[in-house]
Design a protein around this motif. Structure first.
Motif, PDB file in Angstrom:
ATOM      1  N   ASP A  78       0.831  -1.205   0.000  1.00 28.22           N
ATOM      2  CA  ASP A  78       0.000   0.000   0.000  1.00 28.22           C
ATOM      3  C   ASP A  78       0.863   1.251   0.000  1.00 28.22           C
ATOM      4  OD1 ASP A  78      -2.368  -1.410  -0.015  1.00 28.22           O
ATOM      5  OD2 ASP A  78      -2.624  -1.337   2.160  1.00 28.22           O
ATOM      6  N   LEU A  79       1.932   1.238   0.768  1.00 26.62           N
ATOM      7  CA  LEU A  79       2.822   2.391   0.830  1.00 26.62           C
ATOM      8  C   LEU A  79       3.479   2.631  -0.523  1.00 26.62           C
ATOM      9  CD1 LEU A  79       4.098   4.621   2.468  1.00 26.62           C
ATOM     10  CD2 LEU A  79       5.834   2.982   3.219  1.00 26.62           C
ATOM     11  N   VAL A  89       1.571   9.449  -5.820  1.00 27.90           N
ATOM     12  CA  VAL A  89       1.988  10.822  -5.526  1.00 27.90           C
ATOM     13  C   VAL A  89       3.038  11.278  -6.534  1.00 27.90           C
ATOM     14  CG1 VAL A  89       3.198  12.279  -3.849  1.00 27.90           C
ATOM     15  CG2 VAL A  89       1.367  10.737  -3.090  1.00 27.90           C
ATOM     16  N   GLU A  90       4.003  10.411  -6.832  1.00 27.93           N
ATOM     17  CA  GLU A  90       5.041  10.758  -7.814  1.00 27.93           C
ATOM     18  C   GLU A  90       4.431  11.017  -9.190  1.00 27.93           C
ATOM     19  OE1 GLU A  90       8.305  11.433  -7.615  1.00 27.93           O
ATOM     20  OE2 GLU A  90       8.051  11.314  -5.445  1.00 27.93           O
ATOM     21  N   LYS A 114      -7.321   9.322  -1.658  1.00 26.99           N
ATOM     22  CA  LYS A 114      -8.131   8.203  -1.166  1.00 26.99           C
ATOM     23  C   LYS A 114      -7.243   7.106  -0.587  1.00 26.99           C
ATOM     24  CE  LYS A 114     -12.017   8.932  -4.247  1.00 26.99           C
ATOM     25  NZ  LYS A 114     -12.737   8.476  -5.418  1.00 26.99           N
ATOM     26  N   LEU A 115      -6.148   6.824  -1.259  1.00 26.04           N
ATOM     27  CA  LEU A 115      -5.238   5.800  -0.761  1.00 26.04           C
ATOM     28  C   LEU A 115      -4.582   6.249   0.540  1.00 26.04           C
ATOM     29  CD1 LEU A 115      -3.959   3.061  -1.044  1.00 26.04           C
ATOM     30  CD2 LEU A 115      -2.325   4.025  -2.658  1.00 26.04           C
ATOM     31  N   ARG A 141      -6.822   5.504   3.374  1.00 23.54           N
ATOM     32  CA  ARG A 141      -6.797   4.082   3.705  1.00 23.54           C
ATOM     33  C   ARG A 141      -5.557   3.760   4.534  1.00 23.54           C
ATOM     34  NH1 ARG A 141      -7.579   1.317  -1.404  1.00 23.54           N
ATOM     35  NH2 ARG A 141      -5.448   0.609  -1.301  1.00 23.54           N
ATOM     36  N   LEU A 142      -4.442   4.402   4.222  1.00 24.82           N
ATOM     37  CA  LEU A 142      -3.219   4.173   4.997  1.00 24.82           C
ATOM     38  C   LEU A 142      -3.335   4.774   6.401  1.00 24.82           C
ATOM     39  CD1 LEU A 142      -0.496   4.992   2.316  1.00 24.82           C
ATOM     40  CD2 LEU A 142      -0.975   2.757   3.302  1.00 24.82           C
ATOM     41  N   ALA A 143      -3.998   5.921   6.502  1.00 22.04           N
ATOM     42  CA  ALA A 143      -4.048   6.648   7.767  1.00 22.04           C
ATOM     43  C   ALA A 143      -5.053   6.077   8.756  1.00 22.04           C
ATOM     44  CB  ALA A 143      -4.377   8.113   7.501  1.00 22.04           C
TER      45      ALA A 143
END
Length: 109
Positions: free
Chosen positions: A7-8, A15-16, A46-47, A50-52
């Motif tokens: 996911d990271l 982002v890149e 959105k991703l 989900r990570l946070a």
């Protein structure tokens, strides 16, 4: 709780990609080019949510509860005590920043 590597990696790639697209914009770019950047940023956002959010936690609200912008965008990083309306919170942040900027003239009232 640690982040999942897959996911990271996905988030960092999105982002890149969005950053690359944004840097590629120029005065001759079209509205469609800008919209593509917006879509890439929205996908990364959105991703990031989900990570946070901890696993099993309640998801971010999908409505703001704001009288002015009830179906507006939800602020994923609204400070404690603020509402969840991104439009209102952005206006509030701008106002707060103007109040903190030393030497800036205040508008006549």
């Amino acid at each position: 709780m640690s982040l999942h590597a897959e996911d990271l990696n996905d988030f960092q790639q999105q982002v890149e990609e969005a950053a690359h697209m944004a840097r590629s914009l120029h005065t001759g770019s079209t509205a469609q080019d800008a919209a593509a950047v917006c879509r890439a940023l929205a996908s990364a956002s959105k991703l990031s949510l989900r990570l946070a959010l901890p696993a099993g936690s309640a998801a971010m609200p999908t409505t703001t509860g704001c009288a002015d912008h009830p179906t507006g965008a939800v602020d994923p990083v609204a400070p404690p005590g603020w509402g969840t309306c991104l439009l209102c919170n952005a206006r509030r942040r701008r106002h707060d920043a103007q109040q903190r900027t030393p030497g800036q003239r205040q508008p006549a009232q």
